[in-house]
Design a protein around this motif. Structure first.
Motif, mmCIF file in Angstrom:
data_model
loop_
_atom_site.group_PDB
_atom_site.id
_atom_site.type_symbol
_atom_site.label_atom_id
_atom_site.label_comp_id
_atom_site.label_asym_id
_atom_site.label_seq_id
_atom_site.Cartn_x
_atom_site.Cartn_y
_atom_site.Cartn_z
ATOM 1 N N ALA A 21 0.832 -1.211 0.000
ATOM 2 C CA ALA A 21 0.000 0.000 0.000
ATOM 3 C C ALA A 21 0.861 1.254 0.000
ATOM 4 C CB ALA A 21 -0.930 -0.012 1.210
ATOM 5 N N LEU A 22 1.968 1.238 0.722
ATOM 6 C CA LEU A 22 2.870 2.390 0.740
ATOM 7 C C LEU A 22 3.509 2.602 -0.625
ATOM 8 C CD1 LEU A 22 4.369 4.621 2.312
ATOM 9 C CD2 LEU A 22 6.108 2.908 2.830
ATOM 10 N N TRP A 24 2.313 1.629 -3.516
ATOM 11 C CA TRP A 24 1.255 2.080 -4.420
ATOM 12 C C TRP A 24 0.978 3.573 -4.233
ATOM 13 C CZ3 TRP A 24 -3.539 4.048 -3.022
ATOM 14 C CH2 TRP A 24 -4.391 4.313 -4.080
ATOM 15 N N ALA A 25 0.933 4.020 -2.975
ATOM 16 C CA ALA A 25 0.652 5.432 -2.706
ATOM 17 C C ALA A 25 1.769 6.322 -3.241
ATOM 18 C CB ALA A 25 0.457 5.653 -1.207
ATOM 19 N N SER A 28 1.491 6.409 -7.093
ATOM 20 C CA SER A 28 0.290 7.045 -7.633
ATOM 21 C C SER A 28 0.256 8.544 -7.366
ATOM 22 C CB SER A 28 -0.968 6.395 -7.056
ATOM 23 O OG SER A 28 -1.083 6.681 -5.682
ATOM 24 N N GLN A 30 0.456 10.242 -4.302
ATOM 25 C CA GLN A 30 -0.218 10.694 -3.092
ATOM 26 C C GLN A 30 0.620 11.696 -2.299
ATOM 27 O OE1 GLN A 30 -3.345 9.849 -1.898
ATOM 28 N NE2 GLN A 30 -3.634 8.929 -3.896
ATOM 29 N N PHE A 31 1.936 11.673 -2.469
ATOM 30 C CA PHE A 31 2.821 12.524 -1.683
ATOM 31 C C PHE A 31 3.448 13.643 -2.509
ATOM 32 C CE2 PHE A 31 2.948 8.273 0.275
ATOM 33 C CZ PHE A 31 2.398 8.612 1.495
#
Length: 45
Positions: A21-22, A24-25, A28, A30-31
């Motif tokens: 999940a990290l 993927w984030a 994608s 997210q950060f």
């Protein structure tokens, strides 16, 4: 002792899922815009 046969694979599965999940984030985006996230936490007063 038999509980370890269940808990160790379960723990490894949870760690792998959190890592996936990290990753993927990060991929994608997210950060990408952390400045906007800082402004959301501030009060307008």
């Amino acid at each position: 002792m038999e509980a370890l046969y269940i808990l160790i694979p379960l723990g490894l599965t949870i760690i792998f899922a959190a890592g996936a999940a990290l990753i993927w984030a990060i991929h994608s985006g997210q950060f990408e815009n952390l400045e906007q996230a800082e402004r959301l936490g501030l009060d307008d007063e």
